[in-house]
Scaffold this motif. Structure first.
Motif, PDB file in Angstrom:
ATOM      1  N   LEU A 193      17.702   5.076  27.915  1.00 57.85           N
ATOM      2  CA  LEU A 193      18.469   5.905  28.719  1.00 57.85           C
ATOM      3  C   LEU A 193      17.832   7.415  28.712  1.00 57.85           C
ATOM      4  O   LEU A 193      17.905   8.069  29.658  1.00 57.85           O
ATOM      5  CB  LEU A 193      19.884   6.035  28.241  1.00 57.85           C
ATOM      6  CG  LEU A 193      20.792   4.737  28.310  1.00 57.85           C
ATOM      7  CD1 LEU A 193      22.113   4.854  27.832  1.00 57.85           C
ATOM      8  CD2 LEU A 193      20.618   4.179  29.834  1.00 57.85           C
ATOM      9  N   ASN A 194      17.024   7.655  27.785  1.00 57.69           N
ATOM     10  CA  ASN A 194      16.347   9.043  27.770  1.00 57.69           C
ATOM     11  C   ASN A 194      15.151   9.098  28.353  1.00 57.69           C
ATOM     12  O   ASN A 194      14.486  10.335  28.431  1.00 57.69           O
ATOM     13  CB  ASN A 194      16.189   9.430  26.301  1.00 57.69           C
ATOM     14  CG  ASN A 194      17.307   9.541  25.600  1.00 57.69           C
ATOM     15  OD1 ASN A 194      18.184  10.168  26.091  1.00 57.69           O
ATOM     16  ND2 ASN A 194      17.439   9.015  24.466  1.00 57.69           N
ATOM     17  N   ARG A 229      23.845   6.707  34.083  1.00 54.07           N
ATOM     18  CA  ARG A 229      22.539   7.346  33.890  1.00 54.07           C
ATOM     19  C   ARG A 229      21.622   7.062  35.249  1.00 54.07           C
ATOM     20  O   ARG A 229      21.038   8.211  35.907  1.00 54.07           O
ATOM     21  CB  ARG A 229      21.567   6.868  32.963  1.00 54.07           C
ATOM     22  CG  ARG A 229      20.105   6.978  32.774  1.00 54.07           C
ATOM     23  CD  ARG A 229      19.922   8.467  32.907  1.00 54.07           C
ATOM     24  NE  ARG A 229      18.341   8.889  32.743  1.00 54.07           N
ATOM     25  CZ  ARG A 229      17.811   8.933  33.900  1.00 54.07           C
ATOM     26  NH1 ARG A 229      18.249   8.983  34.983  1.00 54.07           N
ATOM     27  NH2 ARG A 229      16.417   9.254  33.659  1.00 54.07           N
TER      28      ARG A 229
END
Length: 193
Positions: free
Chosen positions: A74-75, A137
């Motif tokens: 997700l980063n 996200r």
């Protein structure tokens, strides 16, 4: 004077993780667990309260030590990077030779009975939370122009989760890491541009 525990809790959780992952929740008995851990039922109940209590600790452990590897995706700076890294990391996780094939949570989501239980509700809640984090996200990506405005972040998150579940089942059925990586490549061809 209190008796000292004769087994290591963290090691017991590792043993239980392996048993639940291989057999599923319902097919793993108290006798299986206590036998593998080398403890008596009273010691088991003192340490974990119940089989369900132990399984909750196993899920926490699994999320922290195994699924966090995929969730770290997700980063990634782009939505496509999130999708690609998440699916590739799941392919690695599901085919890790040090672990049973597939996914512990998926393996335990298919109980033998159709009854609603707190455990089934908890597993559903964990799946929903993962999908929600992914959807959020993707919404952020859409807000910055990284995803098209006509894209549905919720549907796209569901698509990625379903591909991940399918990969878990394929791995459990014998698919190799290369097989799953080909699945990832095929799934990413559907990515919105």
């Amino acid at each position: 004077m209190a008796r000292t525990r004769v087994f290591e809790i963290d090691r017991a959780i590792e043993i239980a993780t392996d048993l639940f992952w291989r057999n599923g929740y319902e097919r793993t008995s108290l006798a299986d667990l206590t036998g593998a851990m080398g403890i008596t039922p009273p010691s088991f109940y003192f340490a974990f309260g119940s089989k369900e209590g132990l399984f909750k600790k196993v899920l926490e452990h699994y999320m922290r030590t195994r699924l966090s590897y995929a969730e770290d995706a997700l980063n990634q700076p782009t939505a496509r990077g999130v999708a690609e890294q998440m699916l590739l990391r799941l392919a690695d996780l599901y085919t890790d030779p040090k672990c049973p094939p597939g996914c512990l949570a998926v393996n335990c989501s298919f109980p033998c009975s159709d009854e609603a239980t707190p455990l089934r509700d908890e597993l559903a809640g964990l799946r929903s939370a993962r999908r929600g984090r992914l959807r959020d996200r993707l919404k952020r990506a859409q807000a910055t122009g990284d995803l098209p405005v006509d894209c549905d972040p919720n549907a796209l998150a569901q698509f990625l989760i379903v591909v991940g579940w399918g990969m878990a089942l394929a791995a459990q059925s014998g698919a190799t890491r290369n097989d799953l990586r080909r699945t990832v490549a095929t799934a990413l061809k559907a990515w919105p541009s």
